[in-house]
Design a protein around this motif. Structure first.
Motif, PDB file in Angstrom:
ATOM      1  N   SER A  47       0.871  -1.092  -0.081  1.00 33.92           N
ATOM      2  CA  SER A  47       0.028   0.091  -0.119  1.00 33.92           C
ATOM      3  C   SER A  47       0.974   1.289  -0.136  1.00 33.92           C
ATOM      4  N   ALA A  48       2.203   1.178  -0.319  1.00 35.18           N
ATOM      5  CA  ALA A  48       3.059   2.341  -0.027  1.00 35.18           C
ATOM      6  C   ALA A  48       2.814   3.343  -1.062  1.00 35.18           C
ATOM      7  N   TYR A  49       2.153   2.969  -2.257  1.00 33.72           N
ATOM      8  CA  TYR A  49       1.903   3.976  -3.333  1.00 33.72           C
ATOM      9  C   TYR A  49       0.727   4.857  -2.855  1.00 33.72           C
ATOM     10  N   VAL A  50       0.056   4.524  -1.908  1.00 33.81           N
ATOM     11  CA  VAL A  50      -1.233   5.305  -1.353  1.00 33.81           C
ATOM     12  C   VAL A  50      -0.684   5.809  -0.126  1.00 33.81           C
ATOM     13  N   ASP A  51      -0.018   5.090   0.760  1.00 38.38           N
ATOM     14  CA  ASP A  51       0.418   5.672   2.205  1.00 38.38           C
ATOM     15  C   ASP A  51       1.345   6.664   2.097  1.00 38.38           C
ATOM     16  N   SER A  84       1.888   8.785  -0.547  1.00 42.47           N
ATOM     17  CA  SER A  84       1.591   9.816  -1.390  1.00 42.47           C
ATOM     18  C   SER A  84       1.184  10.895  -0.562  1.00 42.47           C
ATOM     19  N   LYS A  85       1.565  12.381  -1.240  1.00 42.95           N
ATOM     20  CA  LYS A  85       1.161  13.597  -0.637  1.00 42.95           C
ATOM     21  C   LYS A  85      -0.241  13.623  -0.402  1.00 42.95           C
ATOM     22  N   LEU A  86      -0.998  13.170  -1.528  1.00 45.77           N
ATOM     23  CA  LEU A  86      -2.339  13.221  -1.572  1.00 45.77           C
ATOM     24  C   LEU A  86      -3.057  12.653  -0.346  1.00 45.77           C
ATOM     25  N   TRP A  87      -2.658  11.401   0.012  1.00 45.31           N
ATOM     26  CA  TRP A  87      -3.010  10.771   0.888  1.00 45.31           C
ATOM     27  C   TRP A  87      -2.808  11.240   2.497  1.00 45.31           C
ATOM     28  N   GLN A  88      -1.621  11.757   2.373  1.00 43.51           N
ATOM     29  CA  GLN A  88      -0.908  12.348   3.568  1.00 43.51           C
ATOM     30  C   GLN A  88      -1.759  13.619   4.014  1.00 43.51           C
ATOM     31  N   ASN A  89      -2.198  14.173   3.036  1.00 45.12           N
ATOM     32  CA  ASN A  89      -2.849  15.511   3.055  1.00 45.12           C
ATOM     33  C   ASN A  89      -4.489  15.630   3.434  1.00 45.12           C
ATOM     34  N   LEU A  90      -4.673  14.215   3.325  1.00 41.52           N
ATOM     35  CA  LEU A  90      -6.431  13.861   3.878  1.00 41.52           C
ATOM     36  C   LEU A  90      -6.737  14.522   5.127  1.00 41.52           C
ATOM     37  N   PRO A  91      -7.822  15.384   5.252  1.00 46.17           N
ATOM     38  CA  PRO A  91      -8.004  15.772   6.605  1.00 46.17           C
ATOM     39  C   PRO A  91      -8.375  14.438   7.682  1.00 46.17           C
ATOM     40  N   ALA A  92      -8.864  13.262   7.196  1.00 43.12           N
ATOM     41  CA  ALA A  92      -9.001  12.130   8.015  1.00 43.12           C
ATOM     42  C   ALA A  92      -7.493  11.495   8.383  1.00 43.12           C
ATOM     43  N   VAL A  93      -6.500  11.751   7.506  1.00 46.59           N
ATOM     44  CA  VAL A  93      -5.146  11.206   7.891  1.00 46.59           C
ATOM     45  C   VAL A  93      -4.539  12.070   9.059  1.00 46.59           C
ATOM     46  N   LYS A  94      -4.660  13.434   8.654  1.00 48.15           N
ATOM     47  CA  LYS A  94      -3.974  14.587   9.600  1.00 48.15           C
ATOM     48  C   LYS A  94      -4.629  14.406  10.877  1.00 48.15           C
ATOM     49  N   ALA A  95      -5.868  13.952  11.048  1.00 49.07           N
ATOM     50  CA  ALA A  95      -6.486  13.992  12.326  1.00 49.07           C
ATOM     51  C   ALA A  95      -6.750  12.694  12.997  1.00 49.07           C
TER      52      ALA A  95
END
Length: 303
Positions: free
Chosen positions: A271-275, A277-288
């Protein structure tokens, strides 16, 4: 993971897990269906057989099947205290079914030929399958009921399978207990999530699946039974609409990611191509820290 999100996830896990409300599921030998009330769409004959309506037309099956094979619907059978002699390896690996599957053989999926040989050796009197491509081959071995995936609601599917093995009353008792558990935690789930959205995202090799209430992974509990909302592209097509799932790209994540994300990864997939990625890391749910991991094999089926 924050305290409230832990409670959210544990509440979901507690409701989604198969709980054996009927005893005897862990005996050494596969259990058999006991004679009981017949389904309303069936008629018995003097040869101990009955005719049932199936997704392949009317099929004659034993009135009291004893040796059952299923390539998918293990959870539904166990929930009414019936053990098939052979079941899918994917279903047998479900951690929620641990301790309930002693004596059930894992279907050999190395090749179609080995699978058929294994089934034939058991001399089943009923085969229940989700695989239309195998229907004709299975039908040459034993009476076979093909069940089209997604045609019925989860409850109707469960009732239908129970009717094949004369366990209608047991199914109703199970459904009532299950629905009581769902209702017991609904207010808590709604109070935690509020007007925020929830999505189910699952990573496969180079593919991201998102699902609503018409597939597996607990979506029917989240959206239909608890009344939680999904992001608009999911809500409109996969909750309010008839679409079951959609494959999306990493670039589409912001549109499909809810304020809470149930996140699964196919066993063996990277799942590294998702985990990463900056798009994933910048999702509000991921940040929170509102990403709730689930074990894919545990949520794979809709039982």
């Amino acid at each position: 993971m924050a305290f409230l999100t832990r409670r959210t996830f544990m509440g979901l896990m507690g409701v989604a897990a198969l709980t054996p409300v009927l005893g005897g599921c862990s005996s050494e030998q596969p259990a058999t269906a006991q004679e009981g009330n017949q389904s309303t769409d069936a008629s018995a004959n003097a040869n101990g057989m009955r005719t049932v309506d199936t997704d392949k037309g009317q099929v004659e099956i034993p009135a009291n099947p004893q040796t059952i094979v299923s390539d998918y619907y293990l959870g539904e059978l166990l929930a009414v205290d019936v053990k098939p002699v052979i079941a899918s390896p994917y279903a047998l690996n479900n951690p929620f079914l641990a301790g309930m599957c002693d004596g059930i053989e894992e279907l050999n999926t190395v090749s179609a030929e080995t699978s058929l040989e294994m089934i034939a050796e058991k001399q089943p009197d009923l085969i229940i399958t989700i695989t239309e491509a195998d229907y004709d081959k299975y039908s040459k071995i034993a009476p076979t009921v093909y069940i089209q995936d997604g045609k019925r609601s989860d409850e109707d599917l469960f009732r239908y399978i129970a009717s094949l093995v004369n366990k209608e009353e047991a199914a109703e008792a199970y459904i009532n207990e299950f629905n009581d558990k769902v209702a017991m935690v609904k207010d808590e789930m709604v109070s935690i999530v509020g007007d925020r959205t929830v999505s189910i995202l699952e990573v496969w090799p180079q593919e991201i699946y998102t699902m609503g209430s018409r597939f597996a992974r607990g979506g029917s509990i989240l959206y239909d039974m608890w009344g939680l909302k999904a992001p608009e592209p999911i809500q409109s097509t996969m909750v309010d609409g008839d679409e079951t799932y959609k494959v999306i790209s990493v670039e589409a994540l912001p549109d499909y990611a809810g304020d809470f994300i149930l996140y699964g990864v196919l066993d063996g997939a990277d799942s590294a191509y998702v985990d990463d990625s900056k798009l994933w890391q910048n999702l509000p749910a991921v940040k929170a820290d509102r990403v709730l991991p689930y074990e894919q094999v545990a949520f794979m089926h809709r039982d």
